[in-house]
Design a protein around this motif. Structure first.
Motif, PDB file in Angstrom:
ATOM      1  N   UNK A   1     -21.980 -22.228  82.518  1.00 25.22           N
ATOM      2  CA  UNK A   1     -22.142 -23.460  81.860  1.00 25.22           C
ATOM      3  C   UNK A   1     -22.956 -24.350  82.900  1.00 25.22           C
ATOM      4  N   UNK A   2     -23.578 -25.414  82.213  1.00 25.78           N
ATOM      5  CA  UNK A   2     -24.233 -26.475  82.894  1.00 25.78           C
ATOM      6  C   UNK A   2     -23.745 -26.721  84.250  1.00 25.78           C
ATOM      7  N   UNK A   3     -24.193 -26.518  85.404  1.00 23.05           N
ATOM      8  CA  UNK A   3     -23.733 -27.266  86.536  1.00 23.05           C
ATOM      9  C   UNK A   3     -22.874 -25.988  87.466  1.00 23.05           C
ATOM     10  N   UNK A   4     -22.427 -24.908  86.623  1.00 22.78           N
ATOM     11  CA  UNK A   4     -21.497 -24.084  87.381  1.00 22.78           C
ATOM     12  C   UNK A   4     -22.181 -23.277  88.620  1.00 22.78           C
ATOM     13  N   UNK A   5     -21.337 -23.151  89.394  1.00 22.17           N
ATOM     14  CA  UNK A   5     -22.007 -22.632  90.524  1.00 22.17           C
ATOM     15  C   UNK A   5     -21.292 -21.493  91.264  1.00 22.17           C
ATOM     16  N   UNK A   6     -21.948 -20.218  91.551  1.00 20.68           N
ATOM     17  CA  UNK A   6     -21.482 -19.091  92.027  1.00 20.68           C
ATOM     18  C   UNK A   6     -21.524 -19.294  93.517  1.00 20.68           C
ATOM     19  N   UNK A   7     -20.281 -19.262  94.192  1.00 21.61           N
ATOM     20  CA  UNK A   7     -20.324 -19.681  95.809  1.00 21.61           C
ATOM     21  C   UNK A   7     -20.996 -18.830  96.609  1.00 21.61           C
ATOM     22  N   UNK A   8     -21.694 -19.051  97.585  1.00 26.93           N
ATOM     23  CA  UNK A   8     -22.590 -18.320  98.561  1.00 26.93           C
ATOM     24  C   UNK A   8     -21.810 -17.271  98.844  1.00 26.93           C
ATOM     25  N   UNK A   9     -22.411 -16.013  98.797  1.00 24.03           N
ATOM     26  CA  UNK A   9     -21.783 -14.857  99.288  1.00 24.03           C
ATOM     27  C   UNK A   9     -22.851 -13.772  99.561  1.00 24.03           C
ATOM     28  N   UNK A  10     -22.541 -12.406 100.082  1.00 22.38           N
ATOM     29  CA  UNK A  10     -23.437 -11.351  99.968  1.00 22.38           C
ATOM     30  C   UNK A  10     -22.436 -10.269  99.495  1.00 22.38           C
ATOM     31  N   UNK A  11     -23.261  -9.227  99.042  1.00 20.14           N
ATOM     32  CA  UNK A  11     -22.584  -8.313  98.350  1.00 20.14           C
ATOM     33  C   UNK A  11     -21.880  -7.321  99.341  1.00 20.14           C
ATOM     34  N   UNK A  12     -20.835  -6.775  98.762  1.00 20.84           N
ATOM     35  CA  UNK A  12     -20.056  -5.901  99.431  1.00 20.84           C
ATOM     36  C   UNK A  12     -20.774  -4.431  99.922  1.00 20.84           C
ATOM     37  N   UNK A  13     -21.552  -4.055  98.930  1.00 18.99           N
ATOM     38  CA  UNK A  13     -22.041  -2.951  99.169  1.00 18.99           C
ATOM     39  C   UNK A  13     -23.606  -2.857  99.449  1.00 18.99           C
ATOM     40  N   UNK A  14     -24.039  -3.923  99.820  1.00 20.81           N
ATOM     41  CA  UNK A  14     -25.229  -4.040 100.312  1.00 20.81           C
ATOM     42  C   UNK A  14     -26.543  -3.577  99.537  1.00 20.81           C
ATOM     43  N   UNK A  15     -26.192  -3.657  98.019  1.00 19.89           N
ATOM     44  CA  UNK A  15     -27.275  -3.007  97.114  1.00 19.89           C
ATOM     45  C   UNK A  15     -28.554  -3.945  97.180  1.00 19.89           C
ATOM     46  N   UNK A  16     -29.824  -3.172  96.893  1.00 22.36           N
ATOM     47  CA  UNK A  16     -30.872  -4.199  96.560  1.00 22.36           C
ATOM     48  C   UNK A  16     -30.464  -4.298  95.066  1.00 22.36           C
ATOM     49  N   UNK A  17     -30.750  -5.775  94.470  1.00 14.76           N
ATOM     50  CA  UNK A  17     -30.516  -5.973  93.278  1.00 14.76           C
ATOM     51  C   UNK A  17     -31.684  -6.393  92.611  1.00 14.76           C
ATOM     52  N   UNK A  18     -31.835  -6.358  91.325  1.00 20.87           N
ATOM     53  CA  UNK A  18     -32.493  -6.691  90.288  1.00 20.87           C
ATOM     54  C   UNK A  18     -31.810  -7.739  89.367  1.00 20.87           C
TER      55      UNK A  18
END
Length: 290
Positions: A136-153
């Motif tokens: 929703x408006x203003x919702x945040x996904x806390x900073x992280x990096x992915x466990x599997x080091x994928x290249x992401x689209x």
């Protein structure tokens, strides 16, 4: 002292050939926004919140909020559940911290598989059902990096979403928590306190605002912080890492780090979480001689 991060706009193109994309962005591990990759997908015209409510409204979905990590939480354990129709009504009514994270909605609603195309863009994508993310408006996904080091689209639909990225070489400035994939949770990346976290002044990041149908390429191991500027949802397609070093890091994360952290949480409880958060500051300031 509250100031803004040092952020540079991520480059944008309307379209790009797979040769140019692979040679200039995947091989060099540089992020890119492609604006018109989805315009020939049915999803480009159909994927709005009302459509999801119509076809998946009765599904019970897992919800996450922004509460701090606790030793009592299981790995990716949801904080609440709700019918999809009720959740979308909530998103459309008012700001909320509840998010849907890494949810395989296509398994529950197979018709969604017909709405997108696997892009021929030079990456060997992992042909598993894509995960969806809602906020929703203003919702945040806390900073992280992915466990599997994928290249992401990372594709966004319905509204706008802000994405802040940091390259892996910026990790020394980000107060990484040991034995995990996150930074200190009390850092506000919208309005960071440079007195408390002075190393952030040295960090150089990247930023973009995604609109409906746009795609952000995130190279392997990139830190990412997401903020929903309006209610909306996203889909990620993944490709295996291309760097040998990333494959070794993936193996370590999956086979050693994750299990070690689980054991320590069970043994030490909240003391383990508090210890890691303290070490994030001590290690960062010691390494940078702050």
């Amino acid at each position: 002292m509250y100031m803004k991060l040092n952020l540079t706009e991520i480059p944008r193109v309307k379209t790009i050939s797979k040769e140019d994309f692979y040679n200039n962005y995947v091989k060099t591990q540089k992020p890119l926004v492609i604006e018109e990759l989805t315009t020939d997908w049915p999803a480009f015209h159909k994927w709005k919140l009302e459509y999801i409510k119509d076809i998946a409204g009765e599904k019970i979905v897992p919800l996450y909020d922004d509460r701090p990590v606790s030793h009592k939480d299981g790995f990716n354990e949801a904080h609440a559940e709700m019918k999809m129709s009720d959740y979308i009504n909530l998103l459309q009514k008012e700001p909320t911290n509840y998010r849907i994270f890494l949810y395989n909605l296509m398994k529950e609603v197979p018709v969604l598989r017909e709405d997108f195309k696997w892009p021929d863009i030079g990456l060997k994508l992992i042909k598993q059902l894509p995960m969806l993310f809602f906020g929703g408006e203003g919702a945040k996904v806390f900073i992280h990096y992915d466990i599997d080091y994928s290249n992401i689209l990372h594709f966004h639909f319905h509204g706008k979403k802000q994405c802040i990225l940091f390259t892996p070489d910026q990790t020394p400035y980000l107060y990484k928590v040991p034995h995990s994939l996150i930074s200190r949770e009390d850092i506000d990346y919208d309005n960071p306190d440079f007195d408390k976290f002075p190393a952030l002044k040295e960090a150089k990041g990247l930023i973009c605002n995604l609109k409906h149908g746009e795609m952000l390429y995130m190279p392997e191991g990139y830190w990412h912080y997401m903020k929903y500027l309006t209610p909306g949802f996203s889909m990620s397609l993944r490709a295996y890492p291309i760097r040998l070093s990333s494959l070794f890091k993936t193996g370590y994360n999956l086979l050693i780090m994750r299990h070690f952290d689980v054991v320590m949480r069970k043994w030490k409880g909240q003391k383990w979480i508090d210890y890691k958060n303290e070490r994030a500051i001590v290690n960062t300031h010691k390494n940078l001689k702050i």
